[in-house]
Design a protein around this motif. Structure first.
Motif, short mmCIF file in Angstrom:
data_model
loop_
_atom_site.label_atom_id
_atom_site.label_comp_id
_atom_site.label_asym_id
_atom_site.label_seq_id
_atom_site.Cartn_x
_atom_site.Cartn_y
_atom_site.Cartn_z
N UNK A 143 0.73 -1.32 0.02
CA UNK A 143 0.08 -0.13 0.05
C UNK A 143 0.82 1.18 -0.21
N UNK A 144 2.12 1.20 0.51
CA UNK A 144 3.13 2.34 0.65
C UNK A 144 3.40 2.58 -0.61
N UNK A 145 3.84 1.48 -1.46
CA UNK A 145 4.17 1.71 -2.82
C UNK A 145 3.12 2.19 -3.60
N UNK A 146 2.02 1.76 -3.57
CA UNK A 146 1.00 2.38 -4.40
C UNK A 146 0.67 3.87 -4.06
N UNK A 147 0.83 4.28 -2.75
CA UNK A 147 0.62 5.54 -2.46
C UNK A 147 1.67 6.40 -3.29
N UNK A 148 2.92 5.95 -3.16
CA UNK A 148 4.07 6.97 -3.60
C UNK A 148 4.01 6.75 -5.10
N UNK A 149 3.51 5.79 -5.62
CA UNK A 149 3.24 5.86 -7.32
C UNK A 149 2.04 6.68 -7.45
N UNK A 150 1.22 6.98 -6.91
CA UNK A 150 0.01 7.89 -7.13
C UNK A 150 0.44 9.39 -7.08
N UNK A 151 1.35 9.58 -5.87
CA UNK A 151 1.99 10.74 -5.52
C UNK A 151 2.86 11.17 -6.83
N UNK A 152 3.77 10.63 -7.00
CA UNK A 152 4.67 10.69 -8.27
C UNK A 152 3.95 11.05 -9.48
N UNK A 153 3.02 10.41 -9.64
CA UNK A 153 2.01 10.94 -11.28
C UNK A 153 1.66 12.16 -10.80
N UNK A 154 1.10 12.37 -9.82
CA UNK A 154 0.29 13.73 -9.62
C UNK A 154 1.30 15.09 -9.58
N UNK A 155 2.50 14.69 -8.85
CA UNK A 155 3.60 15.47 -9.02
C UNK A 155 4.10 15.78 -10.19
N UNK A 156 4.48 14.93 -10.85
CA UNK A 156 5.03 14.99 -12.27
C UNK A 156 4.06 15.93 -13.15
N UNK A 209 9.34 14.22 -18.73
CA UNK A 209 8.29 14.08 -17.83
C UNK A 209 7.12 13.48 -18.40
N UNK A 210 7.26 12.93 -19.74
CA UNK A 210 6.28 12.31 -20.37
C UNK A 210 6.52 10.59 -19.76
N UNK A 211 7.93 10.39 -19.57
CA UNK A 211 8.14 8.96 -19.05
C UNK A 211 7.47 8.98 -17.63
N UNK A 212 7.99 9.89 -16.91
CA UNK A 212 7.47 9.91 -15.56
C UNK A 212 5.94 9.84 -15.41
N UNK A 213 5.31 10.16 -16.27
CA UNK A 213 3.86 10.53 -15.99
C UNK A 213 3.28 9.06 -16.61
N UNK A 214 3.86 8.23 -17.59
CA UNK A 214 3.08 7.26 -18.25
C UNK A 214 3.87 5.99 -17.55
N UNK A 215 5.13 5.88 -17.16
CA UNK A 215 5.77 4.70 -16.97
C UNK A 215 5.40 4.14 -15.31
N UNK A 216 4.95 3.37 -14.97
CA UNK A 216 4.56 2.91 -13.59
C UNK A 216 5.94 3.13 -12.81
N UNK A 217 5.76 3.76 -11.51
CA UNK A 217 6.93 4.15 -10.67
C UNK A 217 7.80 3.12 -10.63
N UNK A 218 7.51 1.78 -10.21
CA UNK A 218 8.30 0.74 -10.00
C UNK A 218 9.14 0.61 -11.12
N UNK A 219 8.48 0.31 -12.24
CA UNK A 219 9.25 -0.08 -13.38
C UNK A 219 10.28 1.15 -13.66
#
Length: 501
Positions: A153-166, A234-244
């Motif tokens: 769940x922590x990884x999911x939270x950070x993935x969502x925040x990374x997309x919003x932040x990007x 930024x396109x990569x940050x916004x489209x590629x899953x954070x863990x990938x």
């Protein structure tokens, strides 16, 4: 590396040359036209219609081809052709070696050895097992280990925040910043021979110079490959899953980080000892060097995290999301201090990249040395690369004692300038990642590393009253709250301070 390369390149060539000359030095039989006399001599050369022979006693004689039998004349022409071919081969070899040595960098550019294979943290491991694994993988260069050691769940939270932040980052500012930093690594790697052939490096002993070269090129390669502008778009940050995305950066950076780790040796080595474990909370004694501290860990979704994280994670994530939602799109990274970074780097790197030969590069480097002189002076270094020594043999610029009250004054200034920071005596929350050095962590690897890291564009304190909050969670950008980097907590423990574990 340059010195080693020179040896590998030119010493074998000398051996080849010596072998060729030895082969040519063997004597041949030469017979006069009427067959009345035959001598043993080596042919020095063929000039026009005459052959120059060197006798066994060292005397040289010139004999017209017309005075030799047909077999000797054919032999002379055959040997002359072989000599010409050998001379041409050697000349071309020397020319190629000279051109290669004059090139700005080897081709292909050397790469460090592959990092050890990645071993991913698994759920339901014992706390010491997990901490040791993350620490080992971090020292092996695998930054993804910190992310994989977080609860799902922590990884999911950070993935969502990374997309919003990007989505909130100013594209022009981001691209300019990444390109500027990348250009530093690129110019050091692609002009490495020109860099280390500068006369200022001649004052450094060979062993030290090789170490400086190795570490410099590893760091430069890390920047060049790890901060590839295309991978960090930024396109990569916004489209590629954070863990990938982290795994892609891991694969690019791990060889450099692992090699750099070999130079640091055991400097960052940590040990973990289980003190007690009860009701899902494990108290772990973490030792780094001569310092140690006991940190409580909680098990969340099969993974161990600092208890502070477990207690406040949901609160931190809520605050971070709210802060990001309030942030206008395209407004992050527009701070003047960030915007000016590319303009500061370009005047230094631009002339280096524009140089077309070694001399031009060295001239451009002089400007760099001039700009770096004040910093080098503060570090106790003269511009020849040597540390200045006083008459007593000790380093100048490092006083044996400081004015009375200096320490207290510095403590006060640090507290004023960095309220709630991970300065000794304060407590704080973790940066993004798990125990272990992950991307964005600010303390020693393993237990007690900082938590949700400063995300793209934050703008205010994210700490909830009465609790330790994230050190500028993604999307926040004001002063950070108390952030328990392990070094601060260790010192605080030894001093008897009140900082929370």
């Amino acid at each position: 590396m340059f010195i080693s390369y020179f040896r590998r390149s030119f010493l074998p060539l000398g051996m080849v040359l010596a072998t060729l000359l030895t082969v040519e030095a063997s004597a041949e039989s030469w017979t006069s036209l009427n067959g009345s006399r035959t001598i043993q001599a080596k042919m020095v050369g063929l000039w026009g219609d005459s052959v120059v022979l060197e006798m066994e006693d060292g005397r040289r004689v010139t004999v017209g081809l017309s005075n030799l039998i047909a077999e000797s004349r054919i032999q002379a022409k055959t040997l002359a052709a072989a000599q010409a071919k050998t001379r041409a081969t050697i000349a071309n070899e020397f020319k190629a070696r000279a051109e290669e040595a004059a090139a700005p960098a080897p081709n292909p550019i050397p790469k460090p050895a592959a990092a050890p294979p990645y071993v991913q943290p698994q759920p339901d491991a014992a706390v010491i097992e997990q901490l040791n694994l993350v620490d080992q993988q971090s020292r092996a260069g695998h930054i993804v280990a910190a992310f994989d050691a977080l609860p799902p769940s922590y990884r999911k939270d950070l993935s969502e925040i990374a997309k919003i932040g990007a989505a909130k980052i100013n594209a022009d500012a981001w691209e300019s910043l990444i390109a500027a930093i990348h250009s530093v690594g690129d110019v050091l790697v692609t002009r490495q021979r020109w860099l280390f052939s500068h006369p200022r490096f001649k004052s450094i002993d060979e062993v030290s110079l090789e170490s400086i070269q190795d570490v410099t090129l590893l760091v430069a390669g890390l920047i060049r490959d790890g901060l590839d502008p295309q991978a960090l778009s930024l396109e990569t940050l916004q489209t590629v899953p954070l863990r990938d995305w982290i795994m892609q950066r891991d694969q690019a950076m791990a060889p450099y980080l692992a090699a750099i780790g070999q130079y640091t040796g055991g400097m960052n080595q940590q040990t973990f000892e289980l003190v007690s474990e009860q009701d899902g909370v494990a108290n772990v004694k973490v030792t780094a060097g001569e310092l140690s501290v006991t940190i409580p860990y909680s098990k969340v979704e099969g993974f161990w995290v600092p208890k502070d994280w477990a207690d406040h994670w949901a609160e931190w994530m809520t605050q971070t999301r709210e802060k990001l939602q309030e942030t206008p799109e395209g407004s992050l990274l527009t701070d003047p201090m960030i915007v000016m970074i590319p303009g500061t780097i370009e005047p230094i790197v631009g002339p280096l990249k524009a140089a077309t030969d070694r001399q031009g590069f060295h001239s451009a480097m002089e400007n760099m040395f001039t700009m770096a002189a004040p910093i080098a002076s503060l570090a106790g270094l003269d511009m020849s690369g040597k540390r200045r020594r006083g008459a007593d043999g000790f380093d100048e610029g490092y006083p044996d004692s400081y004015p009375e009250g200096y320490g207290e004054e510095m403590d006060t200034e640090m507290d004023e300038d960095y309220p709630g920071s991970s300065y000794p005596g304060s407590s704080s929350a973790p940066t993004a990642g798990a125990p272990g050095r992950g991307a964005g962590s600010s303390g020693p690897r393993g237990a007690g590393s900082s938590g949700p890291s400063r995300g793209a564009g934050s703008s205010g304190s994210s700490r909830a009253p009465g609790s330790s909050g994230p050190s500028r969670g993604a999307g926040t950008g004001g002063s950070s709250d108390a952030n328990p980097n392990i070094g601060a907590r260790l010192e605080d423990t030894l001093r008897g301070g009140s900082g929370r574990p």
